[in-house]
Motif scaffolding. Structure first.
Motif, PDB file in Angstrom:
ATOM      1  N   GLU A 137       0.789  -1.227   0.000  1.00 39.27           N
ATOM      2  CA  GLU A 137       0.000   0.000   0.000  1.00 39.27           C
ATOM      3  C   GLU A 137       0.824   1.281   0.000  1.00 39.27           C
ATOM      4  O   GLU A 137       0.447   2.285   0.607  1.00 39.27           O
ATOM      5  CB  GLU A 137      -1.011  -0.006   1.151  1.00 39.27           C
ATOM      6  CG  GLU A 137      -1.995  -1.148   1.039  1.00 39.27           C
ATOM      7  CD  GLU A 137      -3.037  -1.152   2.136  1.00 39.27           C
ATOM      8  OE1 GLU A 137      -3.238  -0.136   2.811  1.00 39.27           O
ATOM      9  OE2 GLU A 137      -3.673  -2.208   2.300  1.00 39.27           O
ATOM     10  N   ALA A 138       1.929   1.270  -0.698  1.00 39.46           N
ATOM     11  CA  ALA A 138       2.702   2.504  -0.907  1.00 39.46           C
ATOM     12  C   ALA A 138       1.946   3.379  -1.909  1.00 39.46           C
ATOM     13  O   ALA A 138       1.213   2.872  -2.767  1.00 39.46           O
ATOM     14  CB  ALA A 138       4.093   2.175  -1.420  1.00 39.46           C
ATOM     15  N   MET A 139       2.109   4.684  -1.799  1.00 37.20           N
ATOM     16  CA  MET A 139       1.375   5.591  -2.684  1.00 37.20           C
ATOM     17  C   MET A 139       2.227   6.801  -3.047  1.00 37.20           C
ATOM     18  O   MET A 139       2.892   7.383  -2.196  1.00 37.20           O
ATOM     19  CB  MET A 139       0.099   6.074  -2.009  1.00 37.20           C
ATOM     20  CG  MET A 139      -0.760   6.914  -2.911  1.00 37.20           C
ATOM     21  SD  MET A 139      -2.409   7.081  -2.249  1.00 37.20           S
ATOM     22  CE  MET A 139      -2.419   8.801  -1.867  1.00 37.20           C
ATOM     23  N   ILE A 140       2.217   7.164  -4.323  1.00 39.58           N
ATOM     24  CA  ILE A 140       2.869   8.378  -4.805  1.00 39.58           C
ATOM     25  C   ILE A 140       1.809   9.212  -5.522  1.00 39.58           C
ATOM     26  O   ILE A 140       1.080   8.704  -6.370  1.00 39.58           O
ATOM     27  CB  ILE A 140       4.031   8.076  -5.758  1.00 39.58           C
ATOM     28  CG1 ILE A 140       5.135   7.304  -5.036  1.00 39.58           C
ATOM     29  CG2 ILE A 140       4.599   9.370  -6.329  1.00 39.58           C
ATOM     30  CD1 ILE A 140       6.277   6.890  -5.935  1.00 39.58           C
ATOM     31  N   THR A 141       1.740  10.492  -5.180  1.00 36.94           N
ATOM     32  CA  THR A 141       0.822  11.425  -5.826  1.00 36.94           C
ATOM     33  C   THR A 141       1.640  12.502  -6.527  1.00 36.94           C
ATOM     34  O   THR A 141       2.476  13.144  -5.903  1.00 36.94           O
ATOM     35  CB  THR A 141      -0.109  12.080  -4.780  1.00 36.94           C
ATOM     36  OG1 THR A 141      -0.838  11.052  -4.112  1.00 36.94           O
ATOM     37  CG2 THR A 141      -1.063  13.046  -5.446  1.00 36.94           C
ATOM     38  N   ILE A 142       1.411  12.653  -7.826  1.00 39.63           N
ATOM     39  CA  ILE A 142       2.057  13.703  -8.606  1.00 39.63           C
ATOM     40  C   ILE A 142       0.958  14.651  -9.058  1.00 39.63           C
ATOM     41  O   ILE A 142       0.037  14.242  -9.770  1.00 39.63           O
ATOM     42  CB  ILE A 142       2.814  13.143  -9.836  1.00 39.63           C
ATOM     43  CG1 ILE A 142       3.983  12.257  -9.403  1.00 39.63           C
ATOM     44  CG2 ILE A 142       3.352  14.276 -10.697  1.00 39.63           C
ATOM     45  CD1 ILE A 142       3.669  10.830  -9.358  1.00 39.63           C
TER      46      ILE A 142
END
Length: 106
Positions: A60-65
């Motif tokens: 459940e890692a998350m990256i938001t750009i």
């Protein structure tokens, strides 16, 4: 900016990073790993993988750009398991997931 290259390894576990008005850039043979609900955001910049750099996201890692792009070139690789990348734009030049050459997304 966060920039790393050569044979560097960056490891985030249960951690957060934020970049405002800058880029996340990785190239050469660098490895970036996010696990255990780690999260990151890039606001007003790009997430760029070049050469044989590798991003591994699990648990459940998350990256938001936002206001930027994901760009993959050469042999860049992203592997995801139960994880998320959210890319959103603010104008016609942002919010894209761009790739060229022999990239891998799995």
């Amino acid at each position: 900016n966060i920039e790393y290259h050569d044979n560097k390894i960056i490891f985030f576990e249960s951690s957060t990073f934020n970049i405002n008005s800058g880029d996340f850039l990785t190239y050469d043979n660098a490895i970036f790993e996010m696990t255990a609900q780690s999260s990151g955001s890039v606001t007003g910049g790009n997430f760029i993988l070049r050469d044989s750099s590798y991003v591994n996201m699990i648990e459940e890692a998350m990256i938001t750009i936002s206001g930027g792009n994901v760009e993959m070139y050469d042999f860049g690789k992203i592997t995801m398991e139960n994880s998320y990348i959210n890319v959103s734009g603010t104008d016609s030049s942002s919010g894209s997931f761009l790739s060229r050459n022999s990239v891998s997304i799995s």
